[in-house]
Design a protein around this motif. Structure first.
Motif, PDB file in Angstrom:
ATOM      1  N   TYR A 549      48.493  52.202   7.481  1.00 45.57           N
ATOM      2  CA  TYR A 549      47.131  52.679   7.204  1.00 45.57           C
ATOM      3  C   TYR A 549      47.011  52.745   5.691  1.00 45.57           C
ATOM      4  CZ  TYR A 549      47.116  54.214  12.068  1.00 45.57           C
ATOM      5  OH  TYR A 549      47.190  54.270  13.430  1.00 45.57           O
ATOM      6  N   ILE A 550      46.029  52.050   5.146  1.00 42.63           N
ATOM      7  CA  ILE A 550      45.981  51.929   3.694  1.00 42.63           C
ATOM      8  C   ILE A 550      44.606  52.297   3.151  1.00 42.63           C
ATOM      9  CG2 ILE A 550      46.130  50.249   1.790  1.00 42.63           C
ATOM     10  CD1 ILE A 550      48.394  48.922   3.417  1.00 42.63           C
ATOM     11  N   ILE A 551      44.617  53.172   2.142  1.00 41.41           N
ATOM     12  CA  ILE A 551      43.369  53.516   1.447  1.00 41.41           C
ATOM     13  C   ILE A 551      43.342  52.713   0.148  1.00 41.41           C
ATOM     14  CG2 ILE A 551      41.993  55.356   0.406  1.00 41.41           C
ATOM     15  CD1 ILE A 551      43.409  57.371   2.071  1.00 41.41           C
ATOM     16  N   ILE A 585      47.847  46.024   9.683  1.00 42.12           N
ATOM     17  CA  ILE A 585      47.357  46.803   8.549  1.00 42.12           C
ATOM     18  C   ILE A 585      45.921  47.210   8.845  1.00 42.12           C
ATOM     19  CG2 ILE A 585      46.723  46.739   6.109  1.00 42.12           C
ATOM     20  CD1 ILE A 585      49.067  44.923   5.589  1.00 42.12           C
ATOM     21  N   GLN A 586      45.663  48.477   8.698  1.00 46.62           N
ATOM     22  CA  GLN A 586      44.292  48.965   8.870  1.00 46.62           C
ATOM     23  C   GLN A 586      43.854  49.608   7.560  1.00 46.62           C
ATOM     24  OE1 GLN A 586      43.681  51.456  12.342  1.00 46.62           O
ATOM     25  NE2 GLN A 586      41.864  52.403  11.460  1.00 46.62           N
ATOM     26  N   PHE A 587      42.804  49.056   6.944  1.00 49.39           N
ATOM     27  CA  PHE A 587      42.270  49.689   5.739  1.00 49.39           C
ATOM     28  C   PHE A 587      41.365  50.816   6.190  1.00 49.39           C
ATOM     29  CE2 PHE A 587      43.314  45.393   4.321  1.00 49.39           C
ATOM     30  CZ  PHE A 587      44.173  45.711   3.275  1.00 49.39           C
ATOM     31  N   THR A 588      41.522  51.965   5.571  1.00 51.83           N
ATOM     32  CA  THR A 588      40.781  53.132   6.047  1.00 51.83           C
ATOM     33  C   THR A 588      40.301  53.974   4.875  1.00 51.83           C
ATOM     34  OG1 THR A 588      40.989  55.128   7.356  1.00 51.83           O
ATOM     35  CG2 THR A 588      42.992  54.327   6.361  1.00 51.83           C
ATOM     36  N   GLU A 589      39.336  54.857   5.168  1.00 48.41           N
ATOM     37  CA  GLU A 589      38.749  55.681   4.109  1.00 48.41           C
ATOM     38  C   GLU A 589      39.583  56.914   3.806  1.00 48.41           C
ATOM     39  OE1 GLU A 589      35.349  55.336   2.682  1.00 48.41           O
ATOM     40  OE2 GLU A 589      35.823  53.285   3.307  1.00 48.41           O
ATOM     41  N   GLY A 590      40.279  57.384   4.835  1.00 47.90           N
ATOM     42  CA  GLY A 590      41.028  58.616   4.640  1.00 47.90           C
ATOM     43  C   GLY A 590      42.203  58.685   5.591  1.00 47.90           C
ATOM     44  N   LEU A 591      43.078  59.657   5.376  1.00 51.59           N
ATOM     45  CA  LEU A 591      44.233  59.860   6.252  1.00 51.59           C
ATOM     46  C   LEU A 591      44.202  61.297   6.754  1.00 51.59           C
ATOM     47  CD1 LEU A 591      46.922  58.161   3.966  1.00 51.59           C
ATOM     48  CD2 LEU A 591      46.059  57.268   6.140  1.00 51.59           C
ATOM     49  N   ILE A 599      50.382  64.216   4.999  1.00 53.18           N
ATOM     50  CA  ILE A 599      49.876  63.282   5.988  1.00 53.18           C
ATOM     51  C   ILE A 599      50.441  63.658   7.356  1.00 53.18           C
ATOM     52  CG2 ILE A 599      49.849  60.868   6.694  1.00 53.18           C
ATOM     53  CD1 ILE A 599      50.346  60.228   3.660  1.00 53.18           C
ATOM     54  N   MET A 600      49.566  63.747   8.378  1.00 50.49           N
ATOM     55  CA  MET A 600      50.037  64.036   9.730  1.00 50.49           C
ATOM     56  C   MET A 600      50.317  62.727  10.439  1.00 50.49           C
ATOM     57  SD  MET A 600      48.443  66.989  11.990  1.00 50.49           S
ATOM     58  CE  MET A 600      48.181  68.614  11.364  1.00 50.49           C
ATOM     59  N   ARG A 601      51.523  62.236  10.265  1.00 46.02           N
ATOM     60  CA  ARG A 601      51.853  60.916  10.801  1.00 46.02           C
ATOM     61  C   ARG A 601      51.851  60.881  12.327  1.00 46.02           C
ATOM     62  NH1 ARG A 601      54.495  61.105   6.269  1.00 46.02           N
ATOM     63  NH2 ARG A 601      54.184  59.434   4.790  1.00 46.02           N
ATOM     64  N   ARG A 602      52.122  62.032  12.950  1.00 43.61           N
ATOM     65  CA  ARG A 602      52.188  62.005  14.415  1.00 43.61           C
ATOM     66  C   ARG A 602      50.846  61.583  15.020  1.00 43.61           C
ATOM     67  NH1 ARG A 602      50.204  67.286  16.246  1.00 43.61           N
ATOM     68  NH2 ARG A 602      50.345  68.773  14.531  1.00 43.61           N
ATOM     69  N   ILE A 603      49.744  61.890  14.326  1.00 47.69           N
ATOM     70  CA  ILE A 603      48.433  61.479  14.826  1.00 47.69           C
ATOM     71  C   ILE A 603      48.242  59.977  14.626  1.00 47.69           C
ATOM     72  CG2 ILE A 603      45.948  61.675  14.371  1.00 47.69           C
ATOM     73  CD1 ILE A 603      46.362  64.642  14.062  1.00 47.69           C
ATOM     74  N   LEU A 604      48.669  59.499  13.467  1.00 44.90           N
ATOM     75  CA  LEU A 604      48.553  58.060  13.196  1.00 44.90           C
ATOM     76  C   LEU A 604      49.397  57.254  14.180  1.00 44.90           C
ATOM     77  CD1 LEU A 604      48.741  58.202   9.307  1.00 44.90           C
ATOM     78  CD2 LEU A 604      46.713  57.826  10.723  1.00 44.90           C
ATOM     79  N   ARG A 605      50.538  57.841  14.540  1.00 48.14           N
ATOM     80  CA  ARG A 605      51.428  57.161  15.486  1.00 48.14           C
ATOM     81  C   ARG A 605      50.741  56.997  16.840  1.00 48.14           C
ATOM     82  NH1 ARG A 605      56.262  59.819  13.943  1.00 48.14           N
ATOM     83  NH2 ARG A 605      55.607  61.523  15.243  1.00 48.14           N
ATOM     84  N   LYS A 606      50.068  58.078  17.245  1.00 45.42           N
ATOM     85  CA  LYS A 606      49.366  58.016  18.532  1.00 45.42           C
ATOM     86  C   LYS A 606      48.261  56.981  18.493  1.00 45.42           C
ATOM     87  CE  LYS A 606      50.794  61.941  20.861  1.00 45.42           C
ATOM     88  NZ  LYS A 606      50.576  62.816  21.985  1.00 45.42           N
ATOM     89  N   ILE A 607      47.541  56.916  17.395  1.00 46.98           N
ATOM     90  CA  ILE A 607      46.451  55.940  17.293  1.00 46.98           C
ATOM     91  C   ILE A 607      47.028  54.525  17.313  1.00 46.98           C
ATOM     92  CG2 ILE A 607      44.533  55.100  15.871  1.00 46.98           C
ATOM     93  CD1 ILE A 607      44.252  57.981  14.803  1.00 46.98           C
ATOM     94  N   ALA A 608      48.132  54.341  16.583  1.00 45.92           N
ATOM     95  CA  ALA A 608      48.740  53.007  16.512  1.00 45.92           C
ATOM     96  C   ALA A 608      49.210  52.543  17.883  1.00 45.92           C
ATOM     97  CB  ALA A 608      49.897  53.001  15.524  1.00 45.92           C
ATOM     98  N   SER A 609      49.687  53.482  18.696  1.00 51.77           N
ATOM     99  CA  SER A 609      50.142  53.058  20.024  1.00 51.77           C
ATOM    100  C   SER A 609      49.063  53.242  21.086  1.00 51.77           C
ATOM    101  CB  SER A 609      51.450  53.754  20.398  1.00 51.77           C
ATOM    102  OG  SER A 609      51.520  55.020  19.841  1.00 51.77           O
ATOM    103  N   LYS A 610      47.824  53.399  20.611  1.00 52.21           N
ATOM    104  CA  LYS A 610      46.652  53.491  21.480  1.00 52.21           C
ATOM    105  C   LYS A 610      46.767  54.610  22.514  1.00 52.21           C
ATOM    106  CE  LYS A 610      45.171  48.716  20.893  1.00 52.21           C
ATOM    107  NZ  LYS A 610      44.590  49.108  19.599  1.00 52.21           N
ATOM    108  N   ASP A 611      47.326  55.717  22.075  1.00 49.53           N
ATOM    109  CA  ASP A 611      47.518  56.847  22.964  1.00 49.53           C
ATOM    110  C   ASP A 611      46.743  58.029  22.363  1.00 49.53           C
ATOM    111  OD1 ASP A 611      48.501  58.934  24.503  1.00 49.53           O
ATOM    112  OD2 ASP A 611      50.425  59.008  23.460  1.00 49.53           O
ATOM    113  N   THR A 612      45.424  57.947  22.440  1.00 50.49           N
ATOM    114  CA  THR A 612      44.620  58.938  21.715  1.00 50.49           C
ATOM    115  C   THR A 612      44.086  60.054  22.609  1.00 50.49           C
ATOM    116  OG1 THR A 612      42.735  57.465  21.999  1.00 50.49           O
ATOM    117  CG2 THR A 612      43.890  57.362  19.896  1.00 50.49           C
ATOM    118  N   ALA A 613      44.502  60.048  23.872  1.00 54.50           N
ATOM    119  CA  ALA A 613      43.962  61.054  24.788  1.00 54.50           C
ATOM    120  C   ALA A 613      44.400  62.462  24.399  1.00 54.50           C
ATOM    121  CB  ALA A 613      44.400  60.738  26.209  1.00 54.50           C
TER     122      ALA A 613
END
Ligand code: ATP
Ligand code: MG
Length: 635
Positions: A549-551, A585-591, A599-613
């Motif tokens: 995830y890149i700003i 690579i996902q360009f994003t506005e914020g983390l 940075i709360m990586r555990r949330i990014l991890r869930k999004i990356a593995s499409k497990d956002t429930a």
């Protein structure tokens, strides 16, 4: 005394060796020579990491406020103890001398007593960065009440959870708080929180903003009229060295926050000792840590460590961006700050701005710079070194945790040669070990593994409030007989440590262990990149692959995205190897960040593995809205 104030590298090694050969003897000497005890200890240390049970200076009696205040009165009563710099630069700074601090803490302590607070009671403190915050916690310590500070930026839910978890019957707060341009109605947040805290009987309210508040009859009381009537001296409660001093919840980067319990004697000795050495503090210095007292950094290195050394400690109410991004440097110039301690997230934010914000001010008073909270990336390190420190101030990259109470790995300025991104060497008394997955210690240099500590140090947390089992499971079960930090680290060819990130975040790609920090470091070197975070996500062939995830900086916004992706992966290949190239690579506005800026990586991890429930505990998140937009962008 050399044990207490290390001045060159050779001396560091001597002191370190001594501290490892005979830890009890070492800490006994420090404790004996530099503190005021009502009664000395029966034993210096008793410990058993398998239970786990740890006690330092058992049988000793003291009050920490006597050490932080009373004993200084004779020699430095008129010296500034707390230098309060308000949010609004036009409001005058307040110099609170040790004499004044004594009187204000005693009065506050007497008010608490009058309201029925007793030794061992928990008091939740939800105050902004105004003098009353420091005074209130010292007042609790004066009478033996256990303070639990909740960062005054947290929501009512986060507040009520913590109040109920520690069973507090009293909350200390203010009508409101200033943060930059914003005014926050703190009291309203407390009111909301207390709807689910039936045990809270009393709320003491400090007036700060003058905003309108609702005062609940029989529960809420303005504190100033009580202080005005209170007696100006208060006999300190004599505490056992192992009596709890405070409960403080961790940042919640990796899960539900843990209420760490710190005790009195060992915590005092270690925070004072580490403060003096890591900041090379001298009597005439003006020391400034920009953290909030709601974090462990503020407890140990705004309040207890500095005051135990009779220091002048700056307390800043505001934010780095108000009225503009020059505020930190304006304050450094104004108060001739000598030691400046902040977080990488703040440095990165400031480095993004025009350099005039720094060069407009005279920063020549600075001697030592510090960072804490996250790995500092190389680019930010150099910016800090070149532009703030003018290449003359050693940077202490201090690694530690809420659980450790004080700094464990850090350079000692003017002694330890610094190296960007390296926390360098353990402080005296600290025995790190790197472990492999099978539970074996990895010896030698140029290795990496899971960071553990083999031997107790005086300020290690003794338990998690109300949940000793969780304490044991989290810290003492992964590796037998060792405290497990949860962080990964590498040891270079000379024995310097570099923290590579959380072990939870270590990504195994095709059988290789990859820490997040070194990869992010390489990415951040790209001139168009402002900040980045990488996580792993499942991959059919490699097992795991990397997701970045890149700003982008404003200047990088209109660059061709495909070219950027290619260049970023080239940088990673150069710095680490093709194994660490990013698959997505996902360009994003914020983390997503915690309130303390991590940075709360555990949330990014869930999004990356499409497990956002189910994103887990997000109550300590600073910017929940960012999560939504990252999820949308990722689809
Ligand atoms: P939680 O334990 O609830 O997940 P947290 O670990 O973020 O939250 P803290 O105790 O505030 O809560 O932070 C300690 C962590 O911060 C360390 O374990 C480490 O990962 C990181 N950290 C602190 N200082 C440094 C540093 N100088 N370099 C690298 N990482 C650091
Ligand atoms: Mg942690």
């Amino acid at each position: 005394m050399s044990n207490y104030h290390i001045k060159h590298l050779e001396e560091y090694f001597q002191v370190y060796r001594k501290s490892v050969r005979n830890p009890e003897g070492f800490w006994e000497e420090v404790a004996e020579e530099h503190f005021h005890w009502r009664k000395k200890w029966d034993t210096v240390l008793e410990w058993d990491f398998s239970k786990p049970e740890i006690s330092w200076f058992k049988g000793a009696k003291l009050n920490i406020t006597e050490n932080c205040i009373d004993r200084h009165l004779r020699i430095r009563g008129d010296k500034t103890a707390i230098l309060f710099e308000p949010n609004d630069p036009n409001e005058e700074a307040e110099h609170i001398t040790y004499n004044q601090l004594h009187e204000r803490v005693c009065k506050y302590a007497n008010v608490l007593k009058d309201q029925g607070v007793k030794k061992g009671d928990r008091v939740v403190v939800y105050l902004p960065m105004i003098p009353d915050l420091a005074i209130a916690i010292l007042a609790c310590a004066r009478i033996g009440a256990i303070h639990s500070v909740v960062f005054a930026g947290f929501s009512s839910t986060a507040l009520s959870t913590r109040i109920n978890d520690c069973g507090a019957k009293m909350v200390l707060t203010s009508d409101g708080s200033y943060r930059g341009k914003k005014i926050i109605d703190l009291k309203a947040i407390v009111d909301e929180a207390l709807e689910s805290c039936p045990d809270v009987k009393t709320v003491l309210v400090t007036k700060r903003t003058g905003g309108e508040v609702t005062m609940k009859e029989g529960r809420d009381i303005w504190v100033q009229p009580l202080l005005d009537k209170a007696y100006l001296d208060c006999v300190p409660e004599i505490m056992d060295a192992e009596d709890p001093l405070f409960i403080l919840y961790t940042s919640g980067s990796t899960g539900r926050p843990k209420g760490m319990v710190h005790t009195t004697g060992g915590y005092m000795v270690y925070t004072a000792y580490s403060f003096k050495n890591v900041f090379q503090y001298r009597e005439e210095d003006v020391y400034w840590c920009t953290a909030d007292i709601g974090w462990i950094t503020g407890h140990s290195y705004i309040v207890y460590g500095p005051l135990a050394n009779g220091a002048t400690t700056v307390m800043f109410e505001g934010v780095p961006s108000y009225p503009d991004f020059g505020r930190f440097w304006e304050v450094v110039q104004k108060h001739k700050v000598t030691q400046f301690y902040t977080a990488p997230t703040a440095i990165r934010a400031l480095a993004k701005q025009n350099l005039d914000f720094v060069t407009d001010y005279d920063l020549s008073s600075l001697k030592v710079l510090g960072t804490v909270g996250e790995p500092i990336n190389e680019e930010a390190w150099h910016w800090y070194n070149d532009h703030v420190g003018d290449k003359k101030c050693p940077i202490v990259d201090t690694w530690w945790q809420t659980e450790t109470g004080g700094i464990l790995i850090s350079p000692i300025p003017f002694s330890t040669p610094t190296k960007p991104t390296y926390a360098t060497l353990p402080l005296p008394g600290i025995q790190p070990a790197l472990m492999d997955e099978t539970g074996e210690e990895i010896k030698g240099n140029q290795v990496d593994g899971r960071l553990c500590i083999k031997f107790p140090w005086p300020s290690i947390a003794r338990t998690i409030w109300g949940n000793h089992q969780r304490y044991k499971d989290t810290y003492f079960s992964a590796f037998e007989g060792k405290y497990f930090t949860g962080d990964g680290a590498l040891r270079d060819e000379v024995g310097y440590y570099r923290i590579t990130g959380r072990v939870d975040d270590v990504i195994i790609v095709s059988g290789h262990n990859l820490g997040t920090a070194p990869i992010e470091d390489a990415i951040n070197e790209h001139p168009a990149v402002a900040e980045s975070a990488i996580v792993g996500f499942p991959h059919d062939i490699k097992g795991n692959a990397l997701y970045g995830y890149i700003i982008l900086k404003e200047t990088g916004e209109d660059r061709n995205r495909d070219n950027l992706k290619k260049e970023i992966n080239e940088l990673i290949t150069d710095h680490i190897g093709p194994i660490a190239k990013l698959d997505k690579i996902q360009f994003t506005e914020g983390l997503p960040k915690t309130r303390s800026g991590k940075i709360m990586r555990r949330i990014l991890r869930k999004i990356a593995s499409k497990d956002t429930a189910n994103l887990g505990d997000t109550s300590t998140l600073l910017n929940p809205e960012v999560v939504e937009s990252i999820i949308k962008e990722s689809l």
